[in-house]
Design a protein around this motif. Structure first.
Motif, PDB file in Angstrom:
ATOM      1  N   LYS A   1      -6.469  -2.847 -10.027  1.00 25.50           N
ATOM      2  CA  LYS A   1      -6.272  -4.282  -9.847  1.00 25.50           C
ATOM      3  C   LYS A   1      -4.998  -4.748 -10.539  1.00 25.50           C
ATOM      4  CE  LYS A   1     -11.049  -5.832  -9.330  1.00 25.50           C
ATOM      5  NZ  LYS A   1     -12.210  -6.362 -10.064  1.00 25.50           N
ATOM      6  N   ARG A   2      -4.830  -4.294 -11.760  1.00 24.48           N
ATOM      7  CA  ARG A   2      -3.673  -4.731 -12.532  1.00 24.48           C
ATOM      8  C   ARG A   2      -2.375  -4.331 -11.831  1.00 24.48           C
ATOM      9  NH1 ARG A   2      -1.142  -2.716 -16.126  1.00 24.48           N
ATOM     10  NH2 ARG A   2      -2.522  -0.909 -16.405  1.00 24.48           N
ATOM     11  N   LYS A   3      -2.334  -3.073 -11.466  1.00 21.88           N
ATOM     12  CA  LYS A   3      -1.136  -2.555 -10.780  1.00 21.88           C
ATOM     13  C   LYS A   3      -0.812  -3.403  -9.544  1.00 21.88           C
ATOM     14  CE  LYS A   3      -2.033   1.755  -9.937  1.00 21.88           C
ATOM     15  NZ  LYS A   3      -2.011   3.131  -9.425  1.00 21.88           N
ATOM     16  N   VAL A   4      -1.848  -3.596  -8.748  1.00 17.67           N
ATOM     17  CA  VAL A   4      -1.666  -4.309  -7.484  1.00 17.67           C
ATOM     18  C   VAL A   4      -1.189  -5.730  -7.732  1.00 17.67           C
ATOM     19  CG1 VAL A   4      -2.838  -5.229  -5.456  1.00 17.67           C
ATOM     20  CG2 VAL A   4      -3.340  -2.918  -6.253  1.00 17.67           C
ATOM     21  N   ARG A   5      -1.849  -6.384  -8.656  1.00 14.39           N
ATOM     22  CA  ARG A   5      -1.483  -7.777  -8.917  1.00 14.39           C
ATOM     23  C   ARG A   5      -0.059  -7.905  -9.400  1.00 14.39           C
ATOM     24  NH1 ARG A   5      -6.648  -9.270 -12.083  1.00 14.39           N
ATOM     25  NH2 ARG A   5      -8.178  -9.369 -10.388  1.00 14.39           N
ATOM     26  N   GLU A   6       0.321  -6.969 -10.232  1.00 11.44           N
ATOM     27  CA  GLU A   6       1.698  -7.016 -10.731  1.00 11.44           C
ATOM     28  C   GLU A   6       2.696  -6.906  -9.589  1.00 11.44           C
ATOM     29  OE1 GLU A   6       2.315  -4.067 -13.719  1.00 11.44           O
ATOM     30  OE2 GLU A   6       1.126  -5.226 -15.186  1.00 11.44           O
ATOM     31  N   LEU A   7       2.448  -5.908  -8.761  1.00 15.56           N
ATOM     32  CA  LEU A   7       3.367  -5.700  -7.639  1.00 15.56           C
ATOM     33  C   LEU A   7       3.400  -6.933  -6.734  1.00 15.56           C
ATOM     34  CD1 LEU A   7       5.254  -3.696  -6.233  1.00 15.56           C
ATOM     35  CD2 LEU A   7       3.332  -3.046  -4.777  1.00 15.56           C
ATOM     36  N   ALA A   8       2.200  -7.468  -6.486  1.00 14.46           N
ATOM     37  CA  ALA A   8       2.112  -8.634  -5.600  1.00 14.46           C
ATOM     38  C   ALA A   8       2.953  -9.779  -6.152  1.00 14.46           C
ATOM     39  CB  ALA A   8       0.660  -9.068  -5.443  1.00 14.46           C
ATOM     40  N   LYS A   9       2.829  -9.964  -7.427  1.00 13.83           N
ATOM     41  CA  LYS A   9       3.580 -11.047  -8.067  1.00 13.83           C
ATOM     42  C   LYS A   9       5.076 -10.783  -7.931  1.00 13.83           C
ATOM     43  CE  LYS A   9       2.883 -14.180 -11.645  1.00 13.83           C
ATOM     44  NZ  LYS A   9       1.968 -14.547 -12.731  1.00 13.83           N
ATOM     45  N   MET A  10       5.436  -9.538  -8.220  1.00 13.65           N
ATOM     46  CA  MET A  10       6.850  -9.190  -8.183  1.00 13.65           C
ATOM     47  C   MET A  10       7.436  -9.389  -6.783  1.00 13.65           C
ATOM     48  SD  MET A  10       8.244  -5.737  -9.892  1.00 13.65           S
ATOM     49  CE  MET A  10       8.515  -5.076  -8.232  1.00 13.65           C
ATOM     50  N   MET A  11       6.649  -8.999  -5.802  1.00 18.53           N
ATOM     51  CA  MET A  11       7.148  -9.076  -4.431  1.00 18.53           C
ATOM     52  C   MET A  11       6.866 -10.433  -3.794  1.00 18.53           C
ATOM     53  SD  MET A  11       6.212  -5.286  -3.012  1.00 18.53           S
ATOM     54  CE  MET A  11       7.268  -5.484  -1.563  1.00 18.53           C
ATOM     55  N   GLU A  12       6.298 -11.319  -4.584  1.00 20.45           N
ATOM     56  CA  GLU A  12       5.985 -12.666  -4.104  1.00 20.45           C
ATOM     57  C   GLU A  12       5.143 -12.616  -2.838  1.00 20.45           C
ATOM     58  OE1 GLU A  12       9.400 -15.143  -3.792  1.00 20.45           O
ATOM     59  OE2 GLU A  12      10.286 -14.352  -5.629  1.00 20.45           O
TER      60      GLU A  12
ATOM     61  N   SER B   1       0.841  -1.200   0.000  1.00 22.77           N
ATOM     62  CA  SER B   1       0.000   0.000   0.000  1.00 22.77           C
ATOM     63  C   SER B   1       0.877   1.252   0.000  1.00 22.77           C
ATOM     64  CB  SER B   1      -0.925  -0.007   1.213  1.00 22.77           C
ATOM     65  OG  SER B   1      -0.226   0.324   2.386  1.00 22.77           O
ATOM     66  N   GLN B   2       1.991   1.193   0.706  1.00 17.68           N
ATOM     67  CA  GLN B   2       2.879   2.351   0.748  1.00 17.68           C
ATOM     68  C   GLN B   2       3.533   2.586  -0.602  1.00 17.68           C
ATOM     69  OE1 GLN B   2       5.169   1.005   4.031  1.00 17.68           O
ATOM     70  NE2 GLN B   2       3.861   1.994   5.572  1.00 17.68           N
ATOM     71  N   LEU B   3       3.986   1.513  -1.210  1.00 18.79           N
ATOM     72  CA  LEU B   3       4.636   1.631  -2.512  1.00 18.79           C
ATOM     73  C   LEU B   3       3.691   2.196  -3.570  1.00 18.79           C
ATOM     74  CD1 LEU B   3       6.727  -1.657  -2.634  1.00 18.79           C
ATOM     75  CD2 LEU B   3       7.600   0.690  -2.678  1.00 18.79           C
ATOM     76  N   LEU B   4       2.454   1.754  -3.537  1.00 15.82           N
ATOM     77  CA  LEU B   4       1.510   2.177  -4.570  1.00 15.82           C
ATOM     78  C   LEU B   4       0.712   3.411  -4.150  1.00 15.82           C
ATOM     79  CD1 LEU B   4       0.095  -1.233  -5.832  1.00 15.82           C
ATOM     80  CD2 LEU B   4       1.829   0.208  -6.876  1.00 15.82           C
ATOM     81  N   GLU B   5       0.950   3.863  -2.948  1.00 17.52           N
ATOM     82  CA  GLU B   5       0.203   4.995  -2.406  1.00 17.52           C
ATOM     83  C   GLU B   5      -1.302   4.766  -2.493  1.00 17.52           C
ATOM     84  OE1 GLU B   5       2.219   8.204  -4.497  1.00 17.52           O
ATOM     85  OE2 GLU B   5       3.062   8.769  -2.536  1.00 17.52           O
ATOM     86  N   LEU B   6      -1.671   3.592  -2.024  1.00 19.95           N
ATOM     87  CA  LEU B   6      -3.089   3.235  -1.933  1.00 19.95           C
ATOM     88  C   LEU B   6      -3.318   2.765  -0.504  1.00 19.95           C
ATOM     89  CD1 LEU B   6      -3.461   1.178  -5.226  1.00 19.95           C
ATOM     90  CD2 LEU B   6      -4.752   3.236  -4.653  1.00 19.95           C
ATOM     91  N   SER B   7      -4.575   2.617  -0.129  1.00 24.62           N
ATOM     92  CA  SER B   7      -4.807   2.150   1.231  1.00 24.62           C
ATOM     93  C   SER B   7      -4.719   0.630   1.290  1.00 24.62           C
ATOM     94  CB  SER B   7      -6.189   2.576   1.708  1.00 24.62           C
ATOM     95  OG  SER B   7      -7.147   1.737   1.125  1.00 24.62           O
TER      96      SER B   7
END
Lengths: 331, 331
Positions: free
Chosen positions: A36-47, A11-17
């Motif tokens: 959703k897309r942004k979040v999912r990508e980050l989630a995948k990247m950060m495992e 949430s901090q990285l993407l500046e979302l809650s």
DNA sequence: ATGAAAGCGCTAACAC
DNA sequence: GTGTTAGCGCTTTCAT
């Protein structure tokens, strides 16, 4: 050291809650496609992996089943455990495995562990000395389902999944009678166990009802060694039995060792039939004729019933896995 | 329905704060004897069990070990699992058991599950197709220890606990040489496995170095049935081998079945030696001579190493469980 | 479409 | 000797 990713970090990285992140990951309809897309990508990247503890703490339930058995290394339990673990996996559950060492005290400790881990349900094969099952029944208060397997209590106010013990022994008895055996050595396991009592019942009932004039020598032998010794004793005599019935794989192993030592020709000199999981009968020549009590089928049925319970359908019930006659060349 | 007792409930009943209750239960020195007594009594009465999730959520660690094996029902793994479970129990840990079905994809899924459950460590016996172990090594980032057991990767930047495969095969070879066997059928398992390669190495190295003029017929047989067929093929011929070496229990079972069928007299017609867990050799007559690779010792050592790791002592290491020659009457 | 806040049960640092 | 509080990571209700 790069510890587990959390919703907060993302949430901090993407500046979302945090809640937006959470919802995006669960495909909540409120969230925009782009987010959703942004979040999912980050989630995948950060495992990102959700923290099971936090999830479970909220729901007070885990995707965990407890399995309590007397001991794992046993001709029967390995296949039971294997199938239970596989079924659980396919349904998104994992299996917490606990051995009681056939000690009721440890069994109780194990139940405690299951409670602490808030398992969704417990599969249990009780010790030969477990008579009081109140602490199992009380688990219902904690919303923990209990399914007894194989070695089950006498009480009928619980869910029990067994092999069709009476039928299995009866089928074996029938096979012996069909072969006109007149002098049978019948070896059974520990008398305290439900499975022993049931198998004994099936065996004797058949002969009492159907066939007279058959001499049956009943013997309790609780280990491979005892079964071996029994066989050596009874088969060295002049009036040798013309067939041996083995209640379990362990007994079969002891019997076969003795028969090999005595150099008896199976099935010519003596017939052999067992109730078995099926692994052992296939390693001998000739292959042993047996009535199958499949640990793996038992596991499947137990798991099915457990899932039923979780879905709210959990009346006390005594289910049985059908026994199948498997023709070998030993009778 | 009387769900699990919490600290909060007890604090309300006793009109004390939650933290006092918490401390009383952990025997914190600050709390008065009287309060401790009251709290403990109530806790006992209400059957308070700490919520493992809440505890784990704070520490971000569970009292759980993951165990990933190709398959549970196997002559070897049952005793390994059994001992691992027992050791874990004695140290306050439980065992989460996961089967890969010898599929690297499922193996990865299982690792994920372990991560989600924040296991303190993972014991793993890899599939025969696992070559990339980077995702295992990365677990160090999550503070999850990994101990490879039995079927281990080639890489040496990890902790591996094995039976002394080279030595075991070498001991067996030595026994064969001592009996002046000249025409040996040597049956090995799947060639991709580290244990096969090691055992093969031990076996061949011994004969290359020590003994010449011995004919060895090497054969890869991956199942009981294959080993049975191999034995039937090779031992029906006129130039029958004078001994069979079996790399594993599964192979031994196949070999023995064939030898029984061929009615060969062991050890007169043909000698038999195996590398084995010890269960199977004892069920035959004559008892099979074998080199013991104890699953239970392996489990104990693996567990010991795991505890060492958790205590901070976790350099890459390759430990071996000693192999013991167990004299039977088959050679 | 997104954020704020409460709470699951427990522990521990910091009051008093 | 005991209480208060913050926070572990997540979900979910209720705002906006």
């Amino acid at each position: 050291m790069n510890p587990n990713t959390t919703l907060k970090e993302m949430s901090q990285l993407l500046e979302l809650s945090i809640s937006t992140i959470s919802r995006a990951l669960k495909d909540h309809p409120d969230i925009s496609i782009a987010t959703k897309r942004k979040v999912r990508e980050l989630a995948k990247m950060m495992e990102y992996e959700p923290n099971a503890f936090a999830v479970n703490l909220r729901t007070n339930k885990s995707k965990l089943f407890g399995l309590i058995v007397p001991v794992i290394s046993n001709y029967f339990y390995d296949s039971l455990i294997s199938s239970l673990a596989e079924e659980a996996r396919l349904n998104g559950y994992s299996l917490l495995i606990l051995q009681s060492g056939d000690d009721p005290e440890i069994e109780k400790e194990n139940v405690k562990l299951c409670k602490q881990n808030r398992v969704a349900g417990i599969f249990v094969s009780i010790t030969k000395d477990t008579t009081d099952i109140s602490f199992f029944l009380k688990l219902a208060d904690n919303d923990i389902q209990v399914v007894f397997i194989d070695k089950v209590p006498k009480q009928d106010n619980c869910i029990r999944i067994c092999v069709a013990d009476v039928a299995a022994a009866s089928i074996a008895a029938e096979a012996l009678a069909a072969k006109r055996k007149k002098n049978i050595l019948a070896i059974f396991g520990n008398n305290k166990l439900s499975i022993t009592q049931e198998r004994l019942k099936g065996f004797t009932t058949f002969f009492e009802k159907q066939v007279k004039k058959v001499k049956i020598d009943f013997k309790e032998s609780c280990s491979l060694t005892e079964a071996y010794q029994t066989t050596i004793d009874r088969c060295s005599k002049s009036a040798r039995p013309d067939a041996v019935f083995c209640m379990s794989d362990e007994i079969l192993a002891g019997v076969m060792k003795a028969l090999q030592e005595l150099r008896l020709d199976i099935p010519v000199d003596i017939g052999v039939i067992a109730i078995s999981n099926g692994l052992l009968p296939k390693i001998y020549y000739p292959e042993i004729t047996y009535v199958e009590t499949s640990g793996s089928k038992l596991g499947k049925l137990a798991h099915l019933k457990m899932m039923g319970c979780l879905a709210g359908n959990c009346q006390a019930q005594h289910l049985q896995v059908e026994s199948i006659f498997v023709k070998g060349a030993s009778l």
